[in-house]
Scaffold this motif. Structure first.
Motif, PDB file in Angstrom:
ATOM      1  N   ILE A 272      50.724  43.254  33.169  1.00 34.42           N
ATOM      2  CA  ILE A 272      49.725  42.858  32.179  1.00 34.42           C
ATOM      3  C   ILE A 272      48.640  42.000  32.818  1.00 34.42           C
ATOM      4  CG2 ILE A 272      49.351  41.556  30.056  1.00 34.42           C
ATOM      5  CD1 ILE A 272      50.754  44.298  29.760  1.00 34.42           C
ATOM      6  N   GLN A 273      49.036  41.090  33.695  1.00 35.10           N
ATOM      7  CA  GLN A 273      48.042  40.246  34.357  1.00 35.10           C
ATOM      8  C   GLN A 273      47.086  41.089  35.198  1.00 35.10           C
ATOM      9  OE1 GLN A 273      50.491  37.400  36.464  1.00 35.10           O
ATOM     10  NE2 GLN A 273      50.419  35.924  34.791  1.00 35.10           N
ATOM     11  N   ALA A 274      47.618  42.082  35.900  1.00 32.90           N
ATOM     12  CA  ALA A 274      46.767  42.942  36.724  1.00 32.90           C
ATOM     13  C   ALA A 274      45.811  43.756  35.861  1.00 32.90           C
ATOM     14  CB  ALA A 274      47.640  43.868  37.577  1.00 32.90           C
ATOM     15  N   LEU A 275      46.298  44.294  34.751  1.00 34.27           N
ATOM     16  CA  LEU A 275      45.425  45.050  33.855  1.00 34.27           C
ATOM     17  C   LEU A 275      44.389  44.147  33.209  1.00 34.27           C
ATOM     18  CD1 LEU A 275      47.789  47.564  31.999  1.00 34.27           C
ATOM     19  CD2 LEU A 275      45.952  48.092  33.624  1.00 34.27           C
ATOM     20  N   ASP A 276      44.796  42.939  32.855  1.00 37.35           N
ATOM     21  CA  ASP A 276      43.854  42.012  32.232  1.00 37.35           C
ATOM     22  C   ASP A 276      42.706  41.688  33.181  1.00 37.35           C
ATOM     23  OD1 ASP A 276      43.389  40.260  29.829  1.00 37.35           O
ATOM     24  OD2 ASP A 276      43.396  38.727  31.394  1.00 37.35           O
ATOM     25  N   GLN A 277      43.029  41.487  34.461  1.00 39.80           N
ATOM     26  CA  GLN A 277      41.976  41.247  35.456  1.00 39.80           C
ATOM     27  C   GLN A 277      41.010  42.420  35.518  1.00 39.80           C
ATOM     28  OE1 GLN A 277      44.290  40.751  39.004  1.00 39.80           O
ATOM     29  NE2 GLN A 277      44.606  38.555  38.721  1.00 39.80           N
ATOM     30  N   ALA A 278      41.559  43.633  35.566  1.00 44.04           N
ATOM     31  CA  ALA A 278      40.730  44.825  35.698  1.00 44.04           C
ATOM     32  C   ALA A 278      39.866  45.037  34.466  1.00 44.04           C
ATOM     33  CB  ALA A 278      41.608  46.049  35.942  1.00 44.04           C
ATOM     34  N   LEU A 279      40.457  44.926  33.283  1.00 42.43           N
ATOM     35  CA  LEU A 279      39.695  45.152  32.061  1.00 42.43           C
ATOM     36  C   LEU A 279      38.646  44.065  31.845  1.00 42.43           C
ATOM     37  CD1 LEU A 279      42.442  46.448  29.602  1.00 42.43           C
ATOM     38  CD2 LEU A 279      40.842  47.751  31.023  1.00 42.43           C
ATOM     39  N   GLY A 280      38.960  42.855  32.304  1.00 39.40           N
ATOM     40  CA  GLY A 280      37.947  41.806  32.238  1.00 39.40           C
ATOM     41  C   GLY A 280      36.689  42.201  33.003  1.00 39.40           C
ATOM     42  N   LEU A 281      36.870  42.822  34.163  1.00 36.99           N
ATOM     43  CA  LEU A 281      35.726  43.275  34.957  1.00 36.99           C
ATOM     44  C   LEU A 281      34.999  44.444  34.289  1.00 36.99           C
ATOM     45  CD1 LEU A 281      37.277  43.081  38.535  1.00 36.99           C
ATOM     46  CD2 LEU A 281      35.557  41.554  37.559  1.00 36.99           C
ATOM     47  N   VAL A 282      35.756  45.319  33.634  1.00 40.55           N
ATOM     48  CA  VAL A 282      35.116  46.414  32.881  1.00 40.55           C
ATOM     49  C   VAL A 282      34.211  45.831  31.800  1.00 40.55           C
ATOM     50  CG1 VAL A 282      35.536  48.339  31.287  1.00 40.55           C
ATOM     51  CG2 VAL A 282      36.962  48.075  33.336  1.00 40.55           C
ATOM     52  N   GLY A 283      34.737  44.854  31.066  1.00 48.26           N
ATOM     53  CA  GLY A 283      33.936  44.219  30.031  1.00 48.26           C
ATOM     54  C   GLY A 283      32.700  43.538  30.586  1.00 48.26           C
ATOM     55  N   LEU A 284      32.825  42.906  31.748  1.00 45.61           N
ATOM     56  CA  LEU A 284      31.672  42.233  32.351  1.00 45.61           C
ATOM     57  C   LEU A 284      30.622  43.241  32.819  1.00 45.61           C
ATOM     58  CD1 LEU A 284      33.379  39.336  34.338  1.00 45.61           C
ATOM     59  CD2 LEU A 284      31.897  39.144  32.344  1.00 45.61           C
ATOM     60  N   TRP A 285      31.057  44.423  33.265  1.00 39.95           N
ATOM     61  CA  TRP A 285      30.067  45.446  33.643  1.00 39.95           C
ATOM     62  C   TRP A 285      29.261  45.875  32.415  1.00 39.95           C
ATOM     63  CZ3 TRP A 285      28.716  47.315  38.431  1.00 39.95           C
ATOM     64  CH2 TRP A 285      27.796  48.372  38.429  1.00 39.95           C
ATOM     65  N   LEU A 286      29.955  46.143  31.309  1.00 36.80           N
ATOM     66  CA  LEU A 286      29.260  46.527  30.083  1.00 36.80           C
ATOM     67  C   LEU A 286      28.338  45.407  29.623  1.00 36.80           C
ATOM     68  CD1 LEU A 286      32.222  48.175  28.131  1.00 36.80           C
ATOM     69  CD2 LEU A 286      30.445  49.329  29.474  1.00 36.80           C
ATOM     70  N   ARG A 287      28.807  44.188  29.731  1.00 38.34           N
ATOM     71  CA  ARG A 287      27.973  43.030  29.362  1.00 38.34           C
ATOM     72  C   ARG A 287      26.732  42.938  30.235  1.00 38.34           C
ATOM     73  NH1 ARG A 287      26.000  38.651  32.404  1.00 38.34           N
ATOM     74  NH2 ARG A 287      25.638  36.860  31.047  1.00 38.34           N
ATOM     75  N   ASP A 288      26.896  43.197  31.538  1.00 37.19           N
ATOM     76  CA  ASP A 288      25.757  43.125  32.452  1.00 37.19           C
ATOM     77  C   ASP A 288      24.726  44.206  32.144  1.00 37.19           C
ATOM     78  OD1 ASP A 288      26.886  40.986  33.715  1.00 37.19           O
ATOM     79  OD2 ASP A 288      27.433  42.042  35.543  1.00 37.19           O
ATOM     80  N   VAL A 289      25.188  45.392  31.815  1.00 43.52           N
ATOM     81  CA  VAL A 289      24.262  46.456  31.437  1.00 43.52           C
ATOM     82  C   VAL A 289      23.527  46.058  30.154  1.00 43.52           C
ATOM     83  CG1 VAL A 289      24.047  48.888  30.764  1.00 43.52           C
ATOM     84  CG2 VAL A 289      25.665  48.228  32.558  1.00 43.52           C
TER      85      VAL A 289
END
Length: 374
Positions: free
Chosen positions: A285-302
């Protein structure tokens, strides 16, 4: 005037509280709760404060302080969560609760540092409460947490809170500058959101691959192209982390088992099985949370680029790719909805025990539909 504890130099609240408590002039409390983001310096401050407490009154104060900093002073006990990354009763029973009733070996005091206070389960908390409420005069407890909101109220209310501030982007980037290129250092510092440990993880080791995998998923959703199942790499990474955590528990059992009485070995094996399962899932879960956090930040940056504020982009070393994605949007509504979907999935994984592979796959298709609003 410099701080008495160098690790508090950039933390005004911590400096004010702890400088006033350093002996011989200060009167230290029996229990402190150091809180703030990971990598803010709480561990260093705890070591320095413990060293000051244990050096007070010592015949060779400098030697006592040095041994405390190095973690070899007999009156310093440092506790970390067990293999499941949860503080359980066994972690603190003998090491803290029982030991705190014994007089110091050589100092005037005994100091107990407990990491991960927010992971303390009910059984551990109940054992800790009496020590926190009625500690011996020579015992001092320092609890550390990255998530003060998750510390049990019964524990939090019995400690003096000491706040550590998040390091600035510039400070984090400066820490990384000697190890990675400047543009990568700045991006990792931005993406860490004030977490010094996360910044280091993103910059080194498997961090670049993690960033690439999260970017691949986010951009595939934006491009409306999920045929290649871009979430698979993130699930595989999470699985590998889970297996690693399980192996650590199994290795620990294998090392301890020969020294246990035969009648206790079966119990130890059962407990290790339960601990291993918890550790495995928590690591996934911690590994997925790290990855999905970055996915969310990419969408936020766009989204912020679409809104005309590219200077706010966290993926600063990938600004051209972010701008390329942003060019396909007339507004950022769908992107913001996508960020909300990512946050919902992260919550479901952490708190609702959602099935990881199904949750992540479903998220990908929901993101694809959300960002179709352009």
């Amino acid at each position: 005037m410099p701080a008495l504890l160098p690790a508090t130099e950039d933390h005004p609240h911590a400096r004010a509280v702890l400088d006033a408590a350093v002996p011989p002039a200060g009167n230290p409390s029996h229990a402190y709760l150091f809180h703030g983001p990971a990598g803010a310096g709480k561990r260093d401050a705890a070591r320095q404060f413990a060293a000051a407490l244990l050096a007070d009154g010592a015949q060779d104060a400098a030697n006592a302080a040095r041994r405390a900093i190095e973690g070899v002073h007999p009156d310093l006990t440092w506790v970390v969560p067990s293999g499941a990354n949860v503080l359980v009763k066994a972690d603190i029973d003998e090491a803290v609760v029982a030991a705190s009733t014994h007089t110091p070996f050589e100092s005037r005091r005994r100091v107990f540092v407990i990491e991960g206070a927010h992971t303390m389960n009910d059984a551990a908390a109940n054992r800790m409460l009496k020590t926190l409420e009625e500690p011996p005069s020579f015992a001092h407890l320092i609890l550390l947490t990255d998530r003060i909101g998750e510390v049990l109220p019964t524990i939090r209310s019995r400690c003096q809170a000491v706040r550590f501030e998040a390091p600035t982007v510039q400070k984090l980037a400066d820490r990384l500058a000697s190890r990675v290129p400047p543009d990568q250092a700045e991006a990792c510092a931005r993406l860490a959101l004030g977490d010094g440990e996360r910044a280091l993880m993103l910059a080194l080791g498997e961090g670049p691959a993690l960033r690439a995998g999260a970017e691949r998923l986010a951009r595939a959703c934006i491009a409306q192209d999920l045929a290649g199942r871009p979430w698979t790499a993130l699930l595989e990474r999470a699985g590998a982390h889970g297996e690693g955590a399980l192996k650590a528990v199994e290795d620990r059992l294998a090392a301890d088992l020969p020294f246990l009485p035969v009648k206790e070995q079966a119990r130890a094996k059962r407990e290790a099985t339960d601990t291993g399962k918890r550790a495995q899932r928590r690591a996934r879960i911690q590994a997925l949370d790290q990855a999905l956090g970055l996915v969310g930040l990419w969408l936020r940056d766009v989204a912020v680029t679409v809104d005309g504020a590219p200077e706010l982009v966290h993926h600063s070393d990938r600004a051209d790719a972010v701008a390329q994605d942003a060019a396909g949007f007339a507004n950022a509504h769908g992107l913001r909805a996508g960020v909300d979907l990512v946050d919902e999935t992260r919550f479901a994984l952490r708190e609702v025990n959602a099935t990881e592979d199904l949750a992540v796959e479903a998220l990908a298709f929901r993101l694809e539909r959300a960002v179709a609003t352009r």
